[in-house]
Every structure is written in C-alpha cells, then in structure tokens.
Design a protein around this motif. Sequence first.
Motif, PDB file in Angstrom:
ATOM      1  N   ARG A 126      -3.997   1.975  -2.987  1.00  0.00           N
ATOM      2  CA  ARG A 126      -4.252   1.907  -1.544  1.00  0.00           C
ATOM      3  C   ARG A 126      -4.111   3.267  -0.871  1.00  0.00           C
ATOM      4  O   ARG A 126      -4.749   3.511   0.159  1.00  0.00           O
TER       5      ARG A 126
ATOM      6  N   PRO B 165      -7.873   5.336  -2.074  1.00  0.00           N
ATOM      7  CA  PRO B 165      -9.005   4.409  -2.227  1.00  0.00           C
ATOM      8  C   PRO B 165     -10.196   5.039  -2.951  1.00  0.00           C
ATOM      9  O   PRO B 165     -10.629   6.138  -2.600  1.00  0.00           O
TER      10      PRO B 165
ATOM     11  N   VAL C 237      -7.697  -3.886  -3.366  1.00  0.00           N
ATOM     12  CA  VAL C 237      -7.657  -2.448  -3.591  1.00  0.00           C
ATOM     13  C   VAL C 237      -9.056  -1.961  -3.978  1.00  0.00           C
ATOM     14  O   VAL C 237      -9.888  -2.732  -4.463  1.00  0.00           O
TER      15      VAL C 237
END
Length: 328
Positions: free
Chosen positions: A151, A154, A181
Amino acid sequence: MTTMIQRRRILGALGAAPLAAASLPAWAQGYPARPIKIVVPLPPGSPPDVLARLVAERLQEAWKQPVIVDNRPGATGMIGMDAVAKAAPDGYTVGVMFLTHTVLPALFGKVPYDTSADFVPIANLVWLYNVLVVPPSVPARSAKELVELARTQPGKLTYGSGGNGSPAHLLGESFRQLAKVDMLHVPFKGPSEAVQALLGGYVSAMFATTSVAVPLVNAGKLRAVAVTSPTRLTALPSVPTMAESGIAGFDMKEWEGIVAPAGTPRDIIAKWNHELTSIMQLPQIRDRLSELGMEAAGTNSPDQFTALVRSELQRWTQFVKTTGLKAD
C-alpha cells in the motif's frame, strides 16, 4: 448346393469373428495388454509430475504393464491436455488435469479442446495448499506487513506465477483483490522458472506449493508469511493462515486428478477409478503425499470428479468476469 451355402456361412462367420472381438469392451479383452501413458502437462519435478510418477509405479505393479509418464509442458498446460483430448479413447492414454484447466477457457476465450466435453474425468486424487513466500530482500515478515508495504508502494511490488491462469496467478489475484493492494503479476513459463526468479529477488512474492516452499523456507532462502490451508500446516506450524492474517474469504485449494479422452469405454474408466482409489488409500502413499504437501482426496467416483470439474469451470468463469482477470 447345400455344401456351397454351408461353406459360405463358415467363411462369413470366420470373417466376422475379428470384428466381433474388436467390438468387445477393451477390459473384456484383457485390458491392459500393452504400455500405458500418463500425460503430464507440466515439466518434470512439478507437483502433477511427482503425483503421476507415484501413481505410475503402483499401476505397473498392479497391472504388470509399463506405465510411462510423458511430460508435455507449454501454454500453461494446454499442449499436454490437447494431446490427451486427441488421443485414442482406448484407455492407454490418460492425463493429469488440475485446477488451471478450468480457468483457461474463460481467461483466453478459446482453447484447442472443450474442457467439459473432450475428457472423461476418472478420479480426483489430491488436494494441495500453498504458501505465500517472499525473498529475504523483501522487508515483510507477515502477510499484514506485506499488505502495508504494498500500500505504501502501489504498483511496485510484484507477484510471480508459472503462467497465466496457473494456481499461483489465481491465488495472487485473489490476494490482491481481498487485501485491496496494487501488485503487478509477472507470469513465467512454468513454476520452476517463477521460483528461480523469486529466489533471485526479481519478484516480490509468490504463492508456492507446499512441497516447493517448505524446503526453501527451512533452508532460509525464502520467508513464509501465510498459508492458504484452513488450519496451520504441520510442516510450518509457526506460519499463520490467511484468515489469521486478517485476510478473510480466501477460499481456494488446488486439486489434481486423472482424465481420459472422451469416448473411453465406461468399463475401462471404472477399472482405472477402482485402481486409483486403492492406490490413494495405501498408508505409504498417503504419508508420501503428506510429505509433499498434498492431501489424498479420498474415494470419489467418475461422476463426482465430473461434478467437481464442472463446478470449477463455472466458478472460475464467474471469477474472470467479475474481476476482469486478463492474461498478462
């Protein structure tokens, strides 16, 4: 005149004898009477290959005929399964089918055979579970930490697989969706190549089969962060399940079974099913499977395995539609 008619009848009967014998079921003629081939649509050393060789050894003892394991890797297993679909339906060629083959039709839109019509499922042999592993270069010691890391970066973390539609791909996509995610899928030509890339740190994570993951984890070459089984694995008692890691709804286990070409006589299918069921109930076979991270599926009929294949085709077709899963 009478003599001539009698001669014609005798000659006609003699000529028809081979045809009558040929029309008898293969089993009734003493099946098997020559070598048998088990097609494995993956390279040597893969879980389906190991399973096929265990089965082949026992079949040879029981049937007193050579049982050859024929590896036909390529196209995520489609090359091998196409060879099975096109083989003579006489019981002398069968193949190992696994979960991937129920995903490929929806993922690619077209495969060289009809998964639901070109095969006769004989028996599901095993269930398999996987381990989510990362190389030492990835600073995550749990699935939760891997999610947090993904996270914060990304699209930068990757997960490897043995190819589009492979179990590792499906597991990775399920993880990505459930954990919310952004991770990039990197497909390789087979599971062995994917594992080598993971060991080299070229991908960030991978769902590897237990038989592959456990030795590498124990050797310190990879780190296990979660297992896909409903309870912790005996081989990795300190590694939590996906549910324990806070990723709910992760419900997937692999399966591997034996199929024959469509049109194979039912009596031959029944003989195969009986023998395979007997083999999978042997304590030494079950112990060996456990060491490999496989669980014997238990007694199941051809109809039950057929129902499993059909339900998996429906499940993964829906999965591909709802997730928008694509071949990378």
